[in-house]
Scaffold this motif. Sequence first.
Motif, PDB file in Angstrom:
ATOM      1  N   THR A 115       0.856  -1.189   0.000  1.00  0.00           N
ATOM      2  CA  THR A 115       0.000   0.000   0.000  1.00  0.00           C
ATOM      3  C   THR A 115       0.895   1.243   0.000  1.00  0.00           C
ATOM      4  O   THR A 115       2.115   1.154   0.164  1.00  0.00           O
ATOM      5  CB  THR A 115      -0.895   0.029   1.240  1.00  0.00           C
ATOM      6  OG1 THR A 115      -0.042   0.129   2.412  1.00  0.00           O
ATOM      7  CG2 THR A 115      -1.739  -1.227   1.348  1.00  0.00           C
ATOM      8  N   GLU A 117       1.078   3.457   2.314  1.00  0.00           N
ATOM      9  CA  GLU A 117       1.688   3.557   3.647  1.00  0.00           C
ATOM     10  C   GLU A 117       2.865   2.590   3.779  1.00  0.00           C
ATOM     11  O   GLU A 117       3.917   2.934   4.333  1.00  0.00           O
ATOM     12  CB  GLU A 117       0.649   3.278   4.736  1.00  0.00           C
ATOM     13  CG  GLU A 117      -0.377   4.379   4.948  1.00  0.00           C
ATOM     14  CD  GLU A 117      -1.387   4.508   3.826  1.00  0.00           C
ATOM     15  OE1 GLU A 117      -1.592   3.501   3.084  1.00  0.00           O
ATOM     16  OE2 GLU A 117      -1.960   5.600   3.667  1.00  0.00           O
ATOM     17  N   GLU A 118       2.690   1.367   3.272  1.00  0.00           N
ATOM     18  CA  GLU A 118       3.769   0.375   3.330  1.00  0.00           C
ATOM     19  C   GLU A 118       4.955   0.804   2.455  1.00  0.00           C
ATOM     20  O   GLU A 118       6.117   0.622   2.831  1.00  0.00           O
ATOM     21  CB  GLU A 118       3.250  -0.990   2.877  1.00  0.00           C
ATOM     22  CG  GLU A 118       2.330  -1.652   3.891  1.00  0.00           C
ATOM     23  CD  GLU A 118       1.582  -2.854   3.326  1.00  0.00           C
ATOM     24  OE1 GLU A 118       1.083  -3.669   4.126  1.00  0.00           O
ATOM     25  OE2 GLU A 118       1.482  -2.981   2.091  1.00  0.00           O
ATOM     26  N   THR A 119       4.635   1.397   1.307  1.00  0.00           N
ATOM     27  CA  THR A 119       5.693   1.897   0.423  1.00  0.00           C
ATOM     28  C   THR A 119       6.455   3.039   1.077  1.00  0.00           C
ATOM     29  O   THR A 119       7.688   3.115   0.980  1.00  0.00           O
ATOM     30  CB  THR A 119       5.082   2.366  -0.917  1.00  0.00           C
ATOM     31  OG1 THR A 119       4.439   1.255  -1.552  1.00  0.00           O
ATOM     32  CG2 THR A 119       6.153   2.920  -1.858  1.00  0.00           C
TER      33      THR A 119
END
Length: 205
Positions: A115, A117-119
């Motif tokens: 996502t 945010e994860e990226t």
Amino acid sequence: MNKQPFQLAYLTAYEYIRDKILSGELPRGTKLVEERLAEEIGISRTPVRESIRKLEQEGLIKQKRVVNPSSVDLQNIFQVRILLEGFSARCAATYMSEETLGRLHDCITIARSGTIEETMKANKEFHDIIVQSSNNPQMIDIIDRMSSIIYLFRKTVVYHKRPFLIDEHQEIYDAISAHDGDRAERLMQEHLQADLDFCLHLLKA
């Protein structure tokens, strides 16, 4: 004054204000009012004032307003990053262990499929791992003190999906993995210059 409760209040205020700036809840240019923030957080004005001072040192606040970086501000910040992170990439090609290389590669894998945010988190960790690999406490400290304002720019390039961002990370990783310090340094410098050019383009849009 009891230091522990003050330190807790200061840390609470610092994280509260910083997170609101980084999330965009406090937009660029917003004037910060100590009394209002103290009331929102439920603490006195003194720790709020101290937290604002720290955020000014980190570059997120300027003259009691959320920073709205000019093109000159951007260029100055990125000049420091290009020099320090480029050199860190060169050092990483010499010093980085196989285990740390594995963590660096994991950041690329997560960023390709995660996502936003994860990226964002993977992007931050990718650069942090390389800076730590410089083994230079002074350089690490300078980048650390700039971490909040750097995060703001990283968020800009990730959320606006700068082309080739993760491919460039892969190329930097490949150079570090091959112990090619010259190439690792050059690729990191080109990567950050591309970030700067992208941010400057958005600023003019």
